[in-house]
Design a protein around this motif. Structure first.
Motif, mmCIF file in Angstrom:
data_model
loop_
_atom_site.group_PDB
_atom_site.id
_atom_site.type_symbol
_atom_site.label_atom_id
_atom_site.label_comp_id
_atom_site.label_asym_id
_atom_site.label_seq_id
_atom_site.Cartn_x
_atom_site.Cartn_y
_atom_site.Cartn_z
ATOM 1 N N LEU A 161 78.782 116.193 98.904
ATOM 2 C CA LEU A 161 80.181 115.816 99.457
ATOM 3 C C LEU A 161 80.649 117.037 100.166
ATOM 4 O O LEU A 161 81.408 116.902 101.138
ATOM 5 N N HIS A 162 80.149 118.088 99.835
ATOM 6 C CA HIS A 162 80.384 119.422 100.710
ATOM 7 C C HIS A 162 80.261 119.455 101.873
ATOM 8 O O HIS A 162 80.744 120.313 103.029
ATOM 9 N N ASN A 163 79.129 118.731 102.483
ATOM 10 C CA ASN A 163 78.741 118.286 103.708
ATOM 11 C C ASN A 163 79.141 116.887 104.570
ATOM 12 O O ASN A 163 78.672 116.715 105.513
ATOM 13 N N ASP A 164 79.869 116.283 103.703
ATOM 14 C CA ASP A 164 80.592 114.935 104.067
ATOM 15 C C ASP A 164 81.903 115.177 104.813
ATOM 16 O O ASP A 164 82.969 115.479 104.078
ATOM 17 N N SER A 165 81.842 115.141 106.261
ATOM 18 C CA SER A 165 82.974 115.400 106.732
ATOM 19 C C SER A 165 84.184 114.487 106.497
ATOM 20 O O SER A 165 85.461 114.727 106.473
ATOM 21 N N ALA A 166 83.703 113.259 106.259
ATOM 22 C CA ALA A 166 84.955 112.102 106.031
ATOM 23 C C ALA A 166 85.708 112.538 104.467
ATOM 24 O O ALA A 166 86.733 111.986 104.569
ATOM 25 N N PHE A 167 84.859 112.820 103.905
ATOM 26 C CA PHE A 167 85.555 112.983 102.450
ATOM 27 C C PHE A 167 86.365 114.531 102.745
ATOM 28 O O PHE A 167 87.354 114.585 102.072
ATOM 29 N N LEU A 168 86.266 115.287 103.508
ATOM 30 C CA LEU A 168 86.919 116.420 103.774
ATOM 31 C C LEU A 168 87.631 116.400 104.596
ATOM 32 O O LEU A 168 88.408 117.466 104.985
ATOM 33 N N GLU A 169 88.377 115.380 105.175
ATOM 34 C CA GLU A 169 89.141 115.306 106.074
ATOM 35 C C GLU A 169 90.685 115.529 105.767
ATOM 36 O O GLU A 169 91.408 116.295 106.273
ATOM 37 N N ASN A 170 91.005 115.252 104.517
ATOM 38 C CA ASN A 170 92.141 115.679 103.799
ATOM 39 C C ASN A 170 92.328 117.075 103.098
ATOM 40 O O ASN A 170 92.749 116.974 101.883
ATOM 41 N N LEU A 171 91.666 117.935 103.500
ATOM 42 C CA LEU A 171 91.726 119.172 102.736
ATOM 43 C C LEU A 171 93.224 119.672 102.732
ATOM 44 O O LEU A 171 93.788 119.552 103.219
ATOM 45 N N PRO A 172 93.416 120.527 101.444
ATOM 46 C CA PRO A 172 94.734 120.904 101.314
ATOM 47 C C PRO A 172 95.019 122.089 102.126
ATOM 48 O O PRO A 172 94.334 122.615 103.056
ATOM 49 N N PRO A 173 96.452 122.374 102.434
ATOM 50 C CA PRO A 173 96.573 123.108 103.828
ATOM 51 C C PRO A 173 96.345 124.506 103.571
ATOM 52 O O PRO A 173 96.102 125.124 102.108
ATOM 53 N N GLY A 174 95.862 125.359 104.558
ATOM 54 C CA GLY A 174 95.068 126.702 104.367
ATOM 55 C C GLY A 174 93.690 126.737 103.943
ATOM 56 O O GLY A 174 93.069 127.620 104.094
ATOM 57 N N LYS A 175 93.024 125.644 103.719
ATOM 58 C CA LYS A 175 91.617 125.586 103.704
ATOM 59 C C LYS A 175 90.925 124.944 104.726
ATOM 60 O O LYS A 175 91.235 124.301 105.812
ATOM 61 N N PRO A 176 89.682 125.366 104.948
ATOM 62 C CA PRO A 176 88.842 125.246 106.108
ATOM 63 C C PRO A 176 88.799 123.721 106.293
ATOM 64 O O PRO A 176 88.746 122.908 105.442
ATOM 65 N N GLY A 177 88.695 123.425 107.336
ATOM 66 C CA GLY A 177 88.605 121.880 107.907
ATOM 67 C C GLY A 177 87.316 121.328 107.905
ATOM 68 O O GLY A 177 86.387 122.347 107.757
ATOM 69 N N PRO A 178 86.993 120.244 108.247
ATOM 70 C CA PRO A 178 85.707 119.688 107.908
ATOM 71 C C PRO A 178 84.564 120.051 109.335
ATOM 72 O O PRO A 178 83.522 120.011 108.720
ATOM 73 N N SER A 179 85.362 120.737 110.116
ATOM 74 C CA SER A 179 84.247 121.138 111.160
ATOM 75 C C SER A 179 83.691 122.550 110.850
ATOM 76 O O SER A 179 82.733 122.969 111.401
ATOM 77 N N LYS A 180 84.436 123.148 109.696
ATOM 78 C CA LYS A 180 83.767 124.490 109.262
ATOM 79 C C LYS A 180 82.985 124.157 108.203
ATOM 80 O O LYS A 180 83.068 123.190 107.237
ATOM 81 N N ALA A 181 82.462 125.534 107.662
ATOM 82 C CA ALA A 181 81.631 125.359 106.514
ATOM 83 C C ALA A 181 82.341 125.313 105.269
ATOM 84 O O ALA A 181 83.261 126.000 105.146
ATOM 85 N N VAL A 182 81.990 124.466 104.364
ATOM 86 C CA VAL A 182 82.787 124.380 103.217
ATOM 87 C C VAL A 182 81.756 124.549 101.937
ATOM 88 O O VAL A 182 80.740 123.959 101.712
ATOM 89 N N SER A 183 82.241 125.169 101.112
ATOM 90 C CA SER A 183 81.354 125.719 99.907
ATOM 91 C C SER A 183 81.726 124.443 98.877
ATOM 92 O O SER A 183 82.568 123.645 98.948
#
Length: 764
Positions: free
Chosen positions: A121-143
């Protein structure tokens, strides 16, 4: 004429008990109706904002699953066999802690990280669309940790009351992904729970095996120690309790024999002592017991008794002591006695020997008893140590057996893989989104809009601190409400101009022109303003019917509130009642009466004070019948000092002597002290307030200034009232004041002032 209903209506004093809440609701409704535009705009704006926000939100779907917890896990080995690792507990509070712990574990970072790594899931951009404010967006690397935080924020666990069930919910923009993520999460949680149990069981098995080896060695050591102790202390395999019983029985028998020997010794000693008491002179006094025990002694005594009877018989026959038969009998008595005493002596010697023998027997038995008692004490000491060694051996044996049993059970449990977590309902995805809830949000937006609209309307009314209605006047100022004067309408001004053109009598020097507000009572006696002025006049007359006000002061709290207009209207209304009325302009700072009636400023109050007499009455006459005006005259530099003078009091006396009513126009009472001074000279003071302009605090200050100097307040007049406003729609008794009692269609309304019949009648 009746009292104006407005002077007797409104205010809290007229409310019936218990009607306050209903009246407050009515007042609130009136306020909302008055500011309906603000309420409507606010409600529509809030509703539209909520609608746009709701429709602009992304649709969120929810997947749900049901999990069942069993604090008491199944026991395939039987209910009597306890598990090695407890998965729950028995008490209510401990069960509750267990449930709460499991809820937190489901939402833990450990479970979330396992799901994220399993589904990438950390590489799934659709899952990461609604990240909390202040956290990296789906276009950036997410741990994985950040993706796990996102998963945890969308996960909720809700326990089902009065059950062992919990509903697990996961929300996502894709319903299929929500179901997939929740399925993996539930499976991961169940597997981790089982792995934790098995890991704990493995650890317990290893520990039990280590303890088993140690306990085996301890058991063998305790057994050998008990065996060596038996050999060392010469303890047979017979139980030590049996040996103790045998020794106890031996001591019992010895004690009984010793007691019997002692009793026999005392018996023999008693016989010896009894025989020792026997006297040689009385050999017949033998104990009966001795006689019964010795036949020889019994025979000797019988022989002795027999020869004694023979001896006494011979003496009884009269034979003397020297008689041969008597002497022979006496010798036989002596021989029998000697034989008896010798036998007694022999018995005593035998008893002495018996005492010695019994004493030796007693000593032997006592020695045997003491030795047995000593052996008993030694056996007690041996028993203590023996029992200690035996207990150690028994405890080691029990522990060894228990650990061995638990080790076997743990091995079986590990092989069976029994879990106390079940999933009755697998994860299911809902077809309808859970957010946004369009109908509910729109309904809430509508309710919030209406509420905020009402609040905005009420807030707008609360921010308006001006006096508006008769209720406001009576509640805020605490003075009688004398009436109101409506705002002159354009139609009334045009009617005044038409009447002046038909009459052909323009006022000289008047700046107001035809249809001015100050003379509307004279020019349009059937208008609403004229009716209102006559109502004020009537109320003033009824305020003191026995001693009517002859000197009346008209003032206000602040400037530009219509004092001069009220003075002209009241004075005209009183003049129409066939009273001689004079208006005195005591506003020596900004006078206006001379402009209204086109008078010169060369003659007035100040010249009358200097000359000590009133001006010519013709100079003071106005076009209104029975109405005169005394202008201010040249303006002095010290108006307040003039009103303090005796000449001004004399001037008032001259005016009251010549006219029926003296009406004084004065400056504002708050701004300068002139009105306060004049109030002490007037018989009554009327406070003028302007609707929607006079501030409540300023009006209260004016009333306080008037009362502080001892002035008499006659009441309050509300001036420049727009009867078309919402505030006055509910005062139905003011409706006739808009166009007068007769209305503009009455033919008398347009007649010239000097041709209108019934002015006095209309006034009354």
């Amino acid at each position: 004429m009746g009292v104006d209903p407005g002077a007797r209506q409104g205010g809290v004093g007229g409310r019936a008990p218990g009607s306050v809440p209903a009246l407050n609701i009515v007042l609130a409704w009136r306020t909302v109706r008055k500011h309906w535009v603000i309420a409507l705009v606010t409600a529509v704006a809030v509703f539209l904002l909520v609608a746009f926000y709701t429709l602009g939100q992304k649709k969120i779907y929810q997947a749900t699953a049901t999990i069942q917890f069993d604090p008491n896990p199944p026991r395939p080995l039987g209910r009597g066999v306890d598990t090695v690792v407890e998965m729950g507990t028995g008490s209510y509070w401990n069960n509750r802690e267990y449930y709460e712990t499991q809820y937190k574990i489901i939402q833990s970072m450990r479970v979330a990280l396992a799901v994220v790594r399993d589904l990438n899931l950390h590489n799934d951009s659709a899952f990461l669309e609604n990240l909390p404010p202040g956290k990296p967006g789906p276009s950036k690397a997410v741990s994985p940790e950040e993706a796990a935080e996102v998963l945890r924020e969308r996960l909720t666990v809700d326990p089902v009351k009065e059950s062992r069930l919990a509903i697990v919910r996961f929300t996502d923009a894709d319903s299929q992904r929500a179901q997939r993520v929740l399925s993996v999460l539930v499976n991961t949680y169940v597997e981790q729970n089982l792995d934790d149990v098995l890991t704990s069981t493995d650890s317990a098995v290893e520990w039990l095996r280590t303890q088993l080896d140690k306990l085996k060695g301890d058991l063998e050591s305790s057994e050998m120690a008990l065996h060596d102790y038996k050999i060392d202390k010469n303890i047979l395999s017979v139980a030590i309790d049996d040996q103790s019983n045998m020794l106890r029985e031996e001591m019992k028998q010895l004690n009984e024999a010793l007691t019997a020997t002692r009793a026999k010794r005392e018996e023999v000693r008693a016989r010896r002592d009894e025989l020792a008491k026997m006297k040689a002179s009385e050999p017949a006094d033998l104990p009966s017991s001795e006689l019964l025990q010795s036949h020889t002694l019994q025979g000797l005594r019988e022989r002795h008794d027999e020869v004694v009877r023979e001896y006494k018989a011979l003496l009884g026959e009269g034979k003397g002591a020297r008689h041969p038969d008597v002497r022979a009998a006496e010798e036989r008595v002596t021989a029998a006695k000697a034989a008896l005493m010798a036998e007694v002596k022999n018995i005593r010697g035998a008893l002495e020997r018996d005492v010695d023998v019994v004493s030796r027997q007693e000593a032997g038995l006592a020695a045997l008893f003491e030795r047995a008692q000593k052996q008993a004490f030694e056996l007690n000491l041996l028993e203590i140590e023996y029992n200690r060694l035996r207990r150690s051996k028994d405890n080691n044996e029990k522990l060894y057996a228990l650990v061995l049993e638990r080790t076997k059970e743990a091995d079986l449990t590990r092989m069976m893989r029994v879990s106390n977590i079940r999933v009755p309902d697998p994860p299911l995805a809902q077809k309808k989104p859970v957010r946004p809830r369009v109908p509910m949000n729109l309904a809430a937006g509508l309710l919030a809009g209406v509420g905020l609209g009402v609040a905005a309307a009420l807030g707008r009314a609360m921010l308006d601190r001006t006096l508006k209605t008769p209720d406001d006047v009576e509640q805020e100022l605490g003075l009688p409400f004398l009436g109101l004067l409506p705002e002159i309408s354009p139609e009334e001004r045009q009617a005044g101009k038409r009447a002046e053109r038909r009459g052909g009598r323009p006022r000289r020097g008047a700046r107001g022109g035809a249809g001015s507000r100050e003379l509307i009572v004279h020019e349009q006696p059937f208008s609403g303003a004229a009716e209102a002025a006559r109502a004020v006049r009537t109320n003033l007359l009824f305020m003191a019917p026995d001693n009517p006000y002859r000197v009346l002061l008209i003032t206000s709290a602040g400037p530009s509130e219509g004092k001069t207009t009220v003075v002209c209207c009241i004075a005209t209304a009183m003049a129409q009642a066939e009273q001689r009325v004079v208006m005195v302009d005591c506003d020596l700072r900004r006078p206006r009466l001379h402009r209204v009636f086109g008078k010169s400023t060369n003659v007035g109050v100040t010249t009358a004070l200097l000359e000590g007499k009133l001006p010519d009455e013709e100079l003071m006459r106005t076009e209104v019948p029975n109405l005169w005006v005394l202008p201010a005259g040249p303006l002095p530099p010290n108006p307040a000092e003039l009103f303090h003078s005796e000449r001004f009091k004399v001037l008032l006396e001259q005016l009251t002597a010549r006219y029926d009513r003296v009406i004084i126009d004065s400056p504002p009472i708050v701004a300068v002290t002139d009105a306060a001074i004049l109030s002490t000279l007037a018989e009554g003071t009327v406070l003028v307030t302007r609707a929607f302009k006079t501030q409540r605090e300023l009006a209260r200050h004016g009333v306080r200034s008037l009362l502080d100097v001892g002035g008499k307040a006659a009441g309050v007049v509300l001036n420049a009232v727009d009867l078309d406003r919402d505030e006055y729609r509910y005062y139905h008794y003011y409706s006739y004041k808009k166009e007068g009692f007769y209305g503009q269609d009455d033919p008398r309304a347009d007649a010239p002032a000097d041709e209108r019949p019934g002015d006095s009648a209309a006034a009354s």
